[in-house]
Design a protein around this motif. Sequence first.
Motif, PDB file in Angstrom:
ATOM      1  N   PRO A   3       0.821  -1.223   0.000  1.00 22.33           N
ATOM      2  CA  PRO A   3       0.000   0.000   0.000  1.00 22.33           C
ATOM      3  C   PRO A   3       0.853   1.270   0.000  1.00 22.33           C
ATOM      4  N   LEU A   4       0.286   2.303  -0.566  1.00 18.03           N
ATOM      5  CA  LEU A   4       0.909   3.617  -0.592  1.00 18.03           C
ATOM      6  C   LEU A   4       0.514   4.331   0.695  1.00 18.03           C
ATOM      7  N   GLY A  27      16.031   0.200  -6.382  1.00 20.15           N
ATOM      8  CA  GLY A  27      16.488   0.313  -4.995  1.00 20.15           C
ATOM      9  C   GLY A  27      16.526   1.757  -4.508  1.00 20.15           C
ATOM     10  N   ILE A  28      15.627   2.582  -5.024  1.00 19.14           N
ATOM     11  CA  ILE A  28      15.582   4.000  -4.675  1.00 19.14           C
ATOM     12  C   ILE A  28      14.331   4.254  -3.837  1.00 19.14           C
ATOM     13  N   ALA A  29      14.527   4.898  -2.706  1.00 18.96           N
ATOM     14  CA  ALA A  29      13.389   5.211  -1.844  1.00 18.96           C
ATOM     15  C   ALA A  29      12.491   6.241  -2.524  1.00 18.96           C
ATOM     16  N   GLU A  30      11.194   6.034  -2.387  1.00 14.83           N
ATOM     17  CA  GLU A  30      10.253   7.015  -2.918  1.00 14.83           C
ATOM     18  C   GLU A  30      10.399   8.317  -2.142  1.00 14.83           C
ATOM     19  N   ILE A  31      10.214   9.416  -2.844  1.00 18.15           N
ATOM     20  CA  ILE A  31      10.287  10.728  -2.197  1.00 18.15           C
ATOM     21  C   ILE A  31       8.896  11.044  -1.668  1.00 18.15           C
ATOM     22  N   LEU A  32       8.767  11.002  -0.368  1.00 17.21           N
ATOM     23  CA  LEU A  32       7.468  11.253   0.254  1.00 17.21           C
ATOM     24  C   LEU A  32       7.228  12.756   0.384  1.00 17.21           C
ATOM     25  N   TRP A  33       6.011  13.147   0.104  1.00 17.38           N
ATOM     26  CA  TRP A  33       5.597  14.529   0.242  1.00 17.38           C
ATOM     27  C   TRP A  33       5.638  14.926   1.706  1.00 17.38           C
TER      28      TRP A  33
END
Length: 193
Positions: free
Chosen positions: A113-114, A179-185
Amino acid sequence: MGFRLSKIYTRTGDKGETGLGDGRRVPKDHPRIEAIGEVDTLNSQLGLLLAGLTEHSARNPGLNELIEVLEPCQHRLFDLGGELAMPVYQALDNAEIERLEAAIDRWNEELGPLENFILPGGSSLIAQAHVCRCLARSAERRCQQLNALEPLAGVGLAYINRLSDLLFVAARLIARRQGIAEILWQAAAKPKA
């Protein structure tokens, strides 16, 4: 198959009109031409994403699945452009929408889930997938504007809607496979009272 374009310039559009497949001539800013143009822009940007995925896939074989799912989308976008240019022509069907939905479900299962809104970045591939997603939404809006004037037959609106969903999930999957973390708002700090 014979030659489709024997001459690149015809001079028939020099006064701001263009021809449709049904023989009509319409202004180049007609909603149908706007929709065709947005679909074409999306297709070109999707080509850029696919080129990037192909370049990175030798070092990251996990990207090959994305290529396999997205490559046919370029052909289907060309079909959608054909449907827009020739209103009686129907090329897309529900099977293609089901193919996209199956990929979305499969990829979402891997991603989980997001938990927050994400920003379009982290790598050039992730950002390009988001550019394609935004252009799919723009193409959908242009197609809907046309649909309000001249109702569209077939599943084109559903296809472009589902494609934008697929591209969002693809951006997330590219991040995971790279392998890159998502950029969270991060919401702006609330002003102190």
